[in-house]
Design a protein around this motif. Structure first.
Motif, PDB file in Angstrom:
ATOM      1  N   CYS A 216      57.741  42.422  44.203  1.00 17.52           N
ATOM      2  CA  CYS A 216      56.273  42.736  42.703  1.00 17.52           C
ATOM      3  C   CYS A 216      57.271  44.486  41.800  1.00 17.52           C
ATOM      4  O   CYS A 216      56.770  44.018  40.878  1.00 17.52           O
ATOM      5  N   GLN A 217      57.407  45.558  42.584  1.00 16.03           N
ATOM      6  CA  GLN A 217      58.235  46.179  42.452  1.00 16.03           C
ATOM      7  C   GLN A 217      59.372  45.513  41.540  1.00 16.03           C
ATOM      8  O   GLN A 217      58.950  46.580  40.265  1.00 16.03           O
ATOM      9  N   TRP A 218      59.555  45.590  41.648  1.00 17.83           N
ATOM     10  CA  TRP A 218      61.388  44.662  41.127  1.00 17.83           C
ATOM     11  C   TRP A 218      60.672  44.838  39.732  1.00 17.83           C
ATOM     12  O   TRP A 218      61.628  44.730  38.817  1.00 17.83           O
ATOM     13  N   TYR A 219      59.791  43.452  39.575  1.00 19.39           N
ATOM     14  CA  TYR A 219      59.638  42.403  38.235  1.00 19.39           C
ATOM     15  C   TYR A 219      58.267  42.908  37.574  1.00 19.39           C
ATOM     16  O   TYR A 219      57.963  42.539  36.907  1.00 19.39           O
ATOM     17  N   GLY A 220      57.570  43.967  38.248  1.00 13.50           N
ATOM     18  CA  GLY A 220      56.888  45.511  37.210  1.00 13.50           C
ATOM     19  C   GLY A 220      55.287  44.713  37.600  1.00 13.50           C
ATOM     20  O   GLY A 220      54.814  44.532  36.362  1.00 13.50           O
ATOM     21  N   ARG A 221      55.544  43.606  38.668  1.00 14.77           N
ATOM     22  CA  ARG A 221      53.688  42.857  39.483  1.00 14.77           C
ATOM     23  C   ARG A 221      53.202  44.317  39.748  1.00 14.77           C
ATOM     24  O   ARG A 221      54.238  44.878  40.755  1.00 14.77           O
ATOM     25  N   THR A 222      51.983  42.881  40.408  1.00  9.29           N
ATOM     26  CA  THR A 222      50.837  43.971  41.089  1.00  9.29           C
ATOM     27  C   THR A 222      50.717  43.141  42.039  1.00  9.29           C
ATOM     28  O   THR A 222      50.350  41.771  41.753  1.00  9.29           O
ATOM     29  N   LEU A 223      51.042  43.972  43.420  1.00  6.67           N
ATOM     30  CA  LEU A 223      50.611  43.023  44.995  1.00  6.67           C
ATOM     31  C   LEU A 223      48.957  43.226  45.180  1.00  6.67           C
ATOM     32  O   LEU A 223      48.938  44.470  45.115  1.00  6.67           O
ATOM     33  N   VAL A 224      48.384  41.965  45.043  1.00  8.25           N
ATOM     34  CA  VAL A 224      46.763  42.509  46.436  1.00  8.25           C
ATOM     35  C   VAL A 224      47.108  42.118  46.830  1.00  8.25           C
ATOM     36  O   VAL A 224      47.150  40.914  48.052  1.00  8.25           O
ATOM     37  N   LYS A 225      46.508  42.450  47.803  1.00  2.00           N
ATOM     38  CA  LYS A 225      46.142  42.313  49.388  1.00  2.00           C
ATOM     39  C   LYS A 225      44.624  41.975  49.651  1.00  2.00           C
ATOM     40  O   LYS A 225      43.872  43.933  49.199  1.00  2.00           O
ATOM     41  N   VAL A 226      44.371  41.158  50.041  1.00  3.38           N
ATOM     42  CA  VAL A 226      43.240  40.786  50.914  1.00  3.38           C
ATOM     43  C   VAL A 226      42.852  41.708  52.063  1.00  3.38           C
ATOM     44  O   VAL A 226      43.644  40.794  53.240  1.00  3.38           O
ATOM     45  N   ASP A 227      41.890  41.606  52.009  1.00  3.93           N
ATOM     46  CA  ASP A 227      41.526  42.537  53.799  1.00  3.93           C
ATOM     47  C   ASP A 227      41.204  41.443  54.418  1.00  3.93           C
ATOM     48  O   ASP A 227      40.717  39.886  54.387  1.00  3.93           O
ATOM     49  N   LYS A 228      41.104  41.176  55.398  1.00  5.20           N
ATOM     50  CA  LYS A 228      41.115  40.078  56.604  1.00  5.20           C
ATOM     51  C   LYS A 228      40.112  39.787  56.893  1.00  5.20           C
ATOM     52  O   LYS A 228      39.790  38.192  57.395  1.00  5.20           O
ATOM     53  N   TRP A 229      38.985  40.380  56.149  1.00  6.60           N
ATOM     54  CA  TRP A 229      37.824  39.863  56.970  1.00  6.60           C
ATOM     55  C   TRP A 229      37.011  39.638  56.157  1.00  6.60           C
ATOM     56  O   TRP A 229      35.836  39.630  56.190  1.00  6.60           O
ATOM     57  N   PHE A 230      37.599  39.275  53.829  1.00  8.53           N
ATOM     58  CA  PHE A 230      37.072  38.976  53.410  1.00  8.53           C
ATOM     59  C   PHE A 230      36.477  37.604  53.599  1.00  8.53           C
ATOM     60  O   PHE A 230      37.293  36.801  53.841  1.00  8.53           O
ATOM     61  N   PRO A 231      35.196  37.334  52.811  1.00 15.60           N
ATOM     62  CA  PRO A 231      34.265  36.172  53.444  1.00 15.60           C
ATOM     63  C   PRO A 231      34.592  35.173  52.836  1.00 15.60           C
ATOM     64  O   PRO A 231      34.207  34.288  51.487  1.00 15.60           O
ATOM     65  N   SER A 232      36.032  35.045  52.099  1.00 22.83           N
ATOM     66  CA  SER A 232      36.814  33.899  50.671  1.00 22.83           C
ATOM     67  C   SER A 232      35.746  32.278  50.999  1.00 22.83           C
ATOM     68  O   SER A 232      35.976  31.545  50.074  1.00 22.83           O
ATOM     69  N   SER A 233      35.980  31.824  52.367  1.00 25.13           N
ATOM     70  CA  SER A 233      35.097  30.552  52.585  1.00 25.13           C
ATOM     71  C   SER A 233      34.065  30.667  52.613  1.00 25.13           C
ATOM     72  O   SER A 233      33.175  29.733  52.196  1.00 25.13           O
ATOM     73  N   LYS A 234      33.032  31.575  52.948  1.00 23.96           N
ATOM     74  CA  LYS A 234      31.496  32.110  53.052  1.00 23.96           C
ATOM     75  C   LYS A 234      30.502  32.454  51.554  1.00 23.96           C
ATOM     76  O   LYS A 234      29.241  32.284  51.532  1.00 23.96           O
TER      77      LYS A 234
END
Length: 112
Positions: A27-45
């Motif tokens: 991501c740094q090489w290509y000028g992009r941003t890596l977004v890390k999501v917390d493992k407790w993020f309630p994506s399904s709920k």
């Protein structure tokens, strides 16, 4: 995933940390941003339409209806939509807001 005795060894050997390091490097090489999501993020709920968060949802539930807006969801597709929304910032009136700041139907801001 590690609690599954048939897959535990293979999952533990995957070197997840190295995968994240490589993604960050690329991501740094290509000028992009890596977004890390917390493992407790309630994506399904979390309802991807109105932002309502279900109290509890066992893994056996594969489809659910939001009690707030009545939208019917497949859990995997809903989780994917929520994770996509985390990575995309919202532009409101020409101002880029943080990815997890959304306006609810009542006009209040909702912090997830």
């Amino acid at each position: 995933m590690v609690r599954n005795h048939k897959l535990a060894k293979h999952i533990s050997d995957c070197a997840w940390g190295e995968l994240v390091n490589q993604l960050d490097y690329k991501c740094q090489w290509y000028g992009r941003t890596l977004v890390k999501v917390d493992k407790w993020f309630p994506s399904s709920k979390l309802c991807s339409s109105c932002g309502h968060k279900a109290d509890s949802m066992p893994l056996s539930v594969r489809e659910w209806t939001c009690p707030n807006c009545g939208t019917v969801y497949n859990c995997d597709i809903n989780a994917a939509q929520n994770l996509l929304a985390v990575g995309h910032p919202v532009t409101v009136g020409g101002v880029r807001e943080p990815p997890l700041l959304r306006k609810t139907r009542q006009g209040q801001k909702l912090r997830i």
